[in-house]
Design an enzyme around this catalytic site. Structure first.
Site: not given
Ligand SMILES: NC(=O)c1ccc[n+]([C@@H]2O[C@H](COP(=O)([O-])OP(=O)(O)OC[C@H]3O[C@@H](n4cnc5c(N)ncnc54)[C@H](O)[C@@H]3O)[C@@H](O)[C@H]2O)c1
Length: 330
Positions: A33, A36, A74, A77, A92, A141, A219
């Site tokens: 969290l 999240g 997780a 980002s 991380n 990243y 994009r």
């Molecule tokens: N949002 C985008 O457009 C996008 C694009 C490319 C890649 N991604 C990748 O997709 C994934 C999800 O993206 P998102 O936008 O849902 O991100 P987000 O930040 O909403 O979700 C990531 C979740 O991981 C949890 N988390 C992080 N570190 C943690 C740890 N050490 N232990 C337990 N929980 C942990 C956070 O609390 C969060 O709930 C990420 O890996 C991100 O790099 C996202």
């Protein structure tokens, strides 16, 4: 199947949890969290509050729940933060991820779907971008995600881990229950919608002199439900093999187009101002998703920008303060 969704309280993870449950899978969400929201996890999923950094949390989660596969969302980002604090990102996104992998293997779990990113390609000068384009991340990243991708390859060779790496372009959209609530928010569509909600005066367009049809950057936006569907399809290959797939619409939209469609969807004027270009912003980033279409039969169902922005807007209207306060509950 019983799936552990690590990062399942985040934006893309929580939508995937919803879709997994709909498809009849059993789901355990593991999330610290840190970013999240507990409210984003459906009541039908089991929630485990834990941090990948903490070995005891991982051990307890795998000890308590015998899962068939893991989906690993997780990560940290924020590109800008990764440049000023690379250590946080490598710890991380790589070191903590290694703990997750080693714990999986200890408990005999050898199937993983991993969230990677278009940032592994850096700044390609050609498009659409194919999976075998050079990998030249331009920030920590992207580098941390690429490093983890490489780890997966060696874990497959040595330990028989099977993985599906999904390189997302820009996730957007929402379902009725789950949407995008990042703090800070850095993504274009939710920022544009914040203007329509009256939370910001205007939206900045960083550069309008790019070699694109209207001068603004182009994009690739993919609806988060289509992303979730790709994860469920990716599970199906893991009995046989591993794979790496781009995930995008295959169609680019410019910043101006996004703002225009948002004006139409919201009925708000959404003032836009031109700001200087940002370093490291390529003119066009559009995916080729031919591989995942061909090999997994994936076909986005919400590819038009109006549905993507319309669904995001619907969620923001029912959740004007994000997960903080839901409309009707305030
Ligand atoms: N949002 C985008 O457009 C996008 C694009 C490319 C890649 N991604 C990748 O997709 C994934 C999800 O993206 P998102 O936008 O849902 O991100 P987000 O930040 O909403 O979700 C990531 C979740 O991981 C949890 N988390 C992080 N570190 C943690 C740890 N050490 N232990 C337990 N929980 C942990 C956070 O609390 C969060 O709930 C990420 O890996 C991100 O790099 C996202």
């Amino acid at each position: 199947m019983k799936i552990m969704v690590v990062g399942g309280a985040g934006y893309i993870g929580s939508v995937t949890v919803e879709q997994l449950l709909k498809a009849g899978h059993e789901v355990v969400v593991f999330d610290s969290l840190l970013k999240g929201h507990r409210e984003a996890v459906p009541p039908e999923a089991t929630f485990f509050h834990g941090d990948m950094a903490n070995q005891a949390d991982l051990t307890r989660a795998f000890e308590t729940h015998q899962v068939d596969a893991v989906m690993h969302f997780a990560a940290l980002s924020l590109v800008g933060e990764s440049v000023s604090h690379p250590s946080k990102y490598f710890i991380n996104n790589v070191a903590n991820g290694l703990k997750l992998l080693d714990t999986m293997l200890e408990y005999g779990v050898k199937k993983l779907v991993f969230s990677s990113t278009a940032a592994v390609y850096g700044e390609p000068t050609e498009w659409p971008i194919h999976e075998d384009f050079p990998h030249n991340p331009t920030n920590p990243y992207g580098e941390s995600k690429l490093a983890f991708e490489k780890v997966l390859k060696w874990y497959e060779a040595a330990y028989g881990l099977r993985f599906a790496t999904l390189r997302y372009f820009n996730a957007a959209g929402a379902t009725a229950r789950v949407g995008e609530d990042h703090e800070p928010e850095t993504h274009l569509i939710p920022l544009v919608l914040q203007v329509a909600q009256g939370k910001r005066q205007s939206i900045s367009m960083f550069g309008d002199d790019y070699p694109t049809p209207d001068g603004t950057c182009v994009r690739d936006y993919i609806h988060v439900v289509d992303l979730a569907d790709a994860h469920i399809r990716a599970l199906s290959i893991l009995d046989e093999r591993s794979g790496t797939f781009n995930l995008g619409n295959g169609k680019g939209f410019s910043v101006k187009e996004v703002i225009d469609v948002a004006r139409k969807v919201t009925g708000h004027a959404i003032p836009a101002v031109v700001a200087p270009r940002r370093a490291g912003d390529p003119a066009v980033l559009v995916a080729s998703s031919d591989r995942i279409r061909r090999e997994l039969g994936w076909n986005p169902q919400h590819a038009d920008l109006e549905s993507i922005i319309g669904d995001a807007w619907a969620w923001h209207q029912t959740h004007p303060q994000g997960y903080g306060v839901t409309a009707g509950q305030a």
